[in-house]
Design a protein around this motif. Sequence first.
Motif, mmCIF file in Angstrom:
data_model
loop_
_atom_site.group_PDB
_atom_site.id
_atom_site.type_symbol
_atom_site.label_atom_id
_atom_site.label_comp_id
_atom_site.label_asym_id
_atom_site.label_seq_id
_atom_site.Cartn_x
_atom_site.Cartn_y
_atom_site.Cartn_z
ATOM 1 N N VAL A 1 -6.280 -5.605 2.089
ATOM 2 C CA VAL A 1 -7.020 -5.511 0.829
ATOM 3 C C VAL A 1 -6.438 -6.381 -0.283
ATOM 4 O O VAL A 1 -7.096 -6.622 -1.278
ATOM 5 C CB VAL A 1 -7.130 -4.060 0.308
ATOM 6 C CG1 VAL A 1 -7.888 -3.200 1.280
ATOM 7 C CG2 VAL A 1 -5.773 -3.492 -0.007
ATOM 8 N N THR A 2 -5.215 -6.826 -0.116
ATOM 9 C CA THR A 2 -4.598 -7.608 -1.184
ATOM 10 C C THR A 2 -5.328 -8.920 -1.402
ATOM 11 O O THR A 2 -5.618 -9.635 -0.466
ATOM 12 C CB THR A 2 -3.137 -7.930 -0.840
ATOM 13 O OG1 THR A 2 -2.427 -6.725 -0.733
ATOM 14 C CG2 THR A 2 -2.512 -8.796 -1.910
ATOM 15 N N PHE B 1 -2.973 -2.031 5.894
ATOM 16 C CA PHE B 1 -4.057 -1.756 4.959
ATOM 17 C C PHE B 1 -3.891 -2.582 3.697
ATOM 18 O O PHE B 1 -4.797 -3.266 3.243
ATOM 19 C CB PHE B 1 -4.101 -0.260 4.630
ATOM 20 C CG PHE B 1 -5.015 0.065 3.486
ATOM 21 C CD1 PHE B 1 -6.395 0.003 3.649
ATOM 22 C CD2 PHE B 1 -4.501 0.398 2.246
ATOM 23 C CE1 PHE B 1 -7.232 0.278 2.590
ATOM 24 C CE2 PHE B 1 -5.337 0.671 1.193
ATOM 25 C CZ PHE B 1 -6.697 0.613 1.366
ATOM 26 N N PHE B 2 -2.686 -2.534 3.149
ATOM 27 C CA PHE B 2 -2.477 -3.256 1.903
ATOM 28 C C PHE B 2 -2.540 -4.762 2.097
ATOM 29 O O PHE B 2 -3.003 -5.493 1.230
ATOM 30 C CB PHE B 2 -1.152 -2.842 1.254
ATOM 31 C CG PHE B 2 -1.303 -1.595 0.450
ATOM 32 C CD1 PHE B 2 -1.881 -1.636 -0.801
ATOM 33 C CD2 PHE B 2 -0.918 -0.374 0.954
ATOM 34 C CE1 PHE B 2 -2.062 -0.484 -1.537
ATOM 35 C CE2 PHE B 2 -1.086 0.781 0.229
ATOM 36 C CZ PHE B 2 -1.653 0.730 -1.021
ATOM 37 N N MET B 3 -2.048 -5.223 3.264
ATOM 38 C CA MET B 3 -2.118 -6.657 3.514
ATOM 39 C C MET B 3 -3.556 -7.134 3.550
ATOM 40 O O MET B 3 -3.885 -8.211 3.071
ATOM 41 C CB MET B 3 -1.435 -6.998 4.846
ATOM 42 C CG MET B 3 0.052 -7.105 4.718
ATOM 43 S SD MET B 3 0.850 -7.389 6.289
ATOM 44 C CE MET B 3 0.390 -9.056 6.612
ATOM 45 N N ILE C 1 3.963 3.801 8.558
ATOM 46 C CA ILE C 1 4.230 2.829 7.493
ATOM 47 C C ILE C 1 3.542 1.512 7.794
ATOM 48 O O ILE C 1 2.931 0.890 6.913
ATOM 49 C CB ILE C 1 5.747 2.604 7.339
ATOM 50 C CG1 ILE C 1 6.454 3.923 7.039
ATOM 51 C CG2 ILE C 1 6.038 1.596 6.243
ATOM 52 C CD1 ILE C 1 5.983 4.592 5.793
ATOM 53 N N PHE C 2 3.576 1.094 9.053
ATOM 54 C CA PHE C 2 2.917 -0.161 9.424
ATOM 55 C C PHE C 2 1.418 -0.088 9.168
ATOM 56 O O PHE C 2 0.802 -1.035 8.698
ATOM 57 C CB PHE C 2 3.157 -0.503 10.897
ATOM 58 C CG PHE C 2 4.329 -1.429 11.077
ATOM 59 C CD1 PHE C 2 4.297 -2.701 10.522
ATOM 60 C CD2 PHE C 2 5.457 -1.028 11.769
ATOM 61 C CE1 PHE C 2 5.366 -3.560 10.666
ATOM 62 C CE2 PHE C 2 6.537 -1.877 11.914
ATOM 63 C CZ PHE C 2 6.503 -3.146 11.364
ATOM 64 N N ALA D 1 11.558 1.330 10.015
ATOM 65 C CA ALA D 1 10.818 1.976 8.947
ATOM 66 C C ALA D 1 11.213 1.395 7.596
ATOM 67 O O ALA D 1 10.364 1.174 6.733
ATOM 68 C CB ALA D 1 11.064 3.473 8.974
ATOM 69 N N LEU E 1 -0.082 1.683 6.850
ATOM 70 C CA LEU E 1 -0.250 1.492 5.405
ATOM 71 C C LEU E 1 -0.072 0.022 5.045
ATOM 72 O O LEU E 1 -0.831 -0.545 4.265
ATOM 73 C CB LEU E 1 0.795 2.323 4.664
ATOM 74 C CG LEU E 1 0.468 3.797 4.465
ATOM 75 C CD1 LEU E 1 1.673 4.506 3.902
ATOM 76 C CD2 LEU E 1 -0.702 3.931 3.517
ATOM 77 N N LEU E 2 0.976 -0.574 5.662
ATOM 78 C CA LEU E 2 1.292 -1.965 5.363
ATOM 79 C C LEU E 2 0.103 -2.862 5.672
ATOM 80 O O LEU E 2 -0.299 -3.682 4.859
ATOM 81 C CB LEU E 2 2.502 -2.387 6.199
ATOM 82 C CG LEU E 2 2.904 -3.848 6.096
ATOM 83 C CD1 LEU E 2 3.346 -4.178 4.688
ATOM 84 C CD2 LEU E 2 4.018 -4.148 7.078
ATOM 85 N N THR F 1 -0.568 -6.317 -5.073
ATOM 86 C CA THR F 1 -2.002 -6.053 -5.002
ATOM 87 C C THR F 1 -2.588 -5.886 -6.387
ATOM 88 O O THR F 1 -2.038 -5.150 -7.201
ATOM 89 C CB THR F 1 -2.272 -4.768 -4.209
ATOM 90 O OG1 THR F 1 -1.737 -4.909 -2.923
ATOM 91 C CG2 THR F 1 -3.748 -4.491 -4.111
ATOM 92 N N LEU G 1 5.851 -2.984 2.593
ATOM 93 C CA LEU G 1 4.806 -2.171 1.990
ATOM 94 C C LEU G 1 4.905 -2.213 0.474
ATOM 95 O O LEU G 1 3.919 -2.419 -0.230
ATOM 96 C CB LEU G 1 4.940 -0.735 2.496
ATOM 97 C CG LEU G 1 3.981 0.280 1.876
ATOM 98 C CD1 LEU G 1 2.554 -0.052 2.240
ATOM 99 C CD2 LEU G 1 4.317 1.673 2.344
ATOM 100 N N PHE H 1 3.705 -5.478 -0.992
ATOM 101 C CA PHE H 1 2.251 -5.626 -1.095
ATOM 102 C C PHE H 1 1.653 -4.692 -2.127
ATOM 103 O O PHE H 1 0.675 -5.019 -2.793
ATOM 104 C CB PHE H 1 1.601 -5.424 0.276
ATOM 105 C CG PHE H 1 1.642 -6.669 1.099
ATOM 106 C CD1 PHE H 1 0.754 -7.696 0.840
ATOM 107 C CD2 PHE H 1 2.596 -6.834 2.083
ATOM 108 C CE1 PHE H 1 0.812 -8.864 1.582
ATOM 109 C CE2 PHE H 1 2.650 -7.996 2.819
ATOM 110 C CZ PHE H 1 1.761 -9.011 2.571
ATOM 111 N N LEU I 1 7.356 7.345 12.427
ATOM 112 C CA LEU I 1 7.331 6.963 11.012
ATOM 113 C C LEU I 1 7.011 5.481 10.818
ATOM 114 O O LEU I 1 6.125 5.140 10.021
ATOM 115 C CB LEU I 1 8.671 7.320 10.364
ATOM 116 C CG LEU I 1 8.711 7.245 8.844
ATOM 117 C CD1 LEU I 1 7.712 8.192 8.227
ATOM 118 C CD2 LEU I 1 10.103 7.565 8.341
ATOM 119 N N PRO I 2 7.689 4.591 11.555
ATOM 120 C CA PRO I 2 7.366 3.172 11.385
ATOM 121 C C PRO I 2 5.896 2.884 11.630
ATOM 122 O O PRO I 2 5.295 2.082 10.919
ATOM 123 C CB PRO I 2 8.220 2.480 12.450
ATOM 124 C CG PRO I 2 9.324 3.407 12.713
ATOM 125 C CD PRO I 2 8.808 4.781 12.487
ATOM 126 N N ALA J 1 9.627 -1.976 7.153
ATOM 127 C CA ALA J 1 8.207 -1.804 6.879
ATOM 128 C C ALA J 1 7.988 -1.310 5.457
ATOM 129 O O ALA J 1 7.088 -1.764 4.756
ATOM 130 C CB ALA J 1 7.598 -0.831 7.878
#
Lengths: 155, 237
Positions: free
Chosen positions: A34-35, A30-32, A24-25, B15, A27-28, B29, B22, B25, A20-21, B18
């Motif tokens: 594109v932000t 990705f957002f970091m 999530i990482f 998790a 996704l994290l 964004t 998440l 951000f 799971l982490p 994170a």
Amino acid sequence: MSKFTGKGKKRTPGISTASLPDIIFMLLFFFMVVTVMRELDPQVKVVQPNATETEKLQKKALVDYINVGPPFDARYGTEPKIQLDDAFADVEEIPIWIKQNRDARKEAEQPLITTSLKVDKDAKMGIVTDIKQELRESNALKINYSTLQGSVYDK
Amino acid sequence: MARREITEINAGAMADIAFLLLIFFLVTTTMDTDIGILRQLPPPVPDDMEKPPEVKERNVYEVLVNSNDRLLVENEPMDIRDLKEGAKEFYTNPNNRSDLPEMRWVTRSLCVENITQLKNVIAQGGGERDDLKEKLKRWEDKLSAVELIGEYRELPTSALISLQNDRGTSYNMYIAVQNELSAAVNELRNSLSQEKFGVPYSELNPLDADDKPKILAVRAVYPQRISEAEPKDIGGN
């Protein structure tokens, strides 16, 4: 045969959450990536008008913004003011600002710079016209009237 | 002393951390892509510019906006909802009305004739004149448009929509007028492209080698001709 028959009831094992982490990482990150952190603090209130014939602005790095609207802070009055970068400015300061922005870009990219006007819909055209004249004088001819997508007939 | 067994660190909370990042951000964004109406301003006018030639009354579609956001189009008050149709009629003049621009049929032979004529003039020593080269290029564009979509009715070169607003006009109204004038051209272009190529103009890709000539052809038939006059200051502010 008894080798294969299980020993009594089998429990379904719980789903492992170990990965799971990682998800999530992912996704994290990705957002970091594109932000885009907001570049300037808005000092003026801008409610953009609606339009239907819009185009998307390409190459955000080559877009400079001029915000025009009534200041958030009522101490500066209620008449629409011009915001360049993070501060209020007069119309006469626009050519210098344009020149600074131009110098900050590579020479090959300079003709591609677009100036995006974010103007409050209740502002009067007088101030917008003054800005446009200054832009013409400083040869920043590519402009964009920033709008929202929507019908122009609704008020 | 007995060695203590090294216990594994519980990674279950990872998790959560994170997730927290998440969400941070996600909130900060700004995914909003900036959209708007793109325009090209005319270059600054030198002081010693000669006066532009007079344009025939029928070739100018005059749009005035006053400080109360009222429209005066060709000297008649008009609602903003009718502006698009009005502009479309100006661009096409379907009924050959005498107060709208006189349309001319662009045919293959006309293009070829003009191109050979211009080439002759350039060959005879007018080679340094940029206006002739520009003219030649325009006719060559027209020729390729004719080849792609067939003969078409062309707006006179001097025909334009003249937009003049007051300093007291609201920005909202100004954008609405600009939008409607663009919408008129875009609708005409879309329907032409749909008819000839089976796809609307807005879906043609300028980076595609096949689509590029189509875009140029459609643009040659319906050019965007909006001219903004210096604003008046009647209504105050």
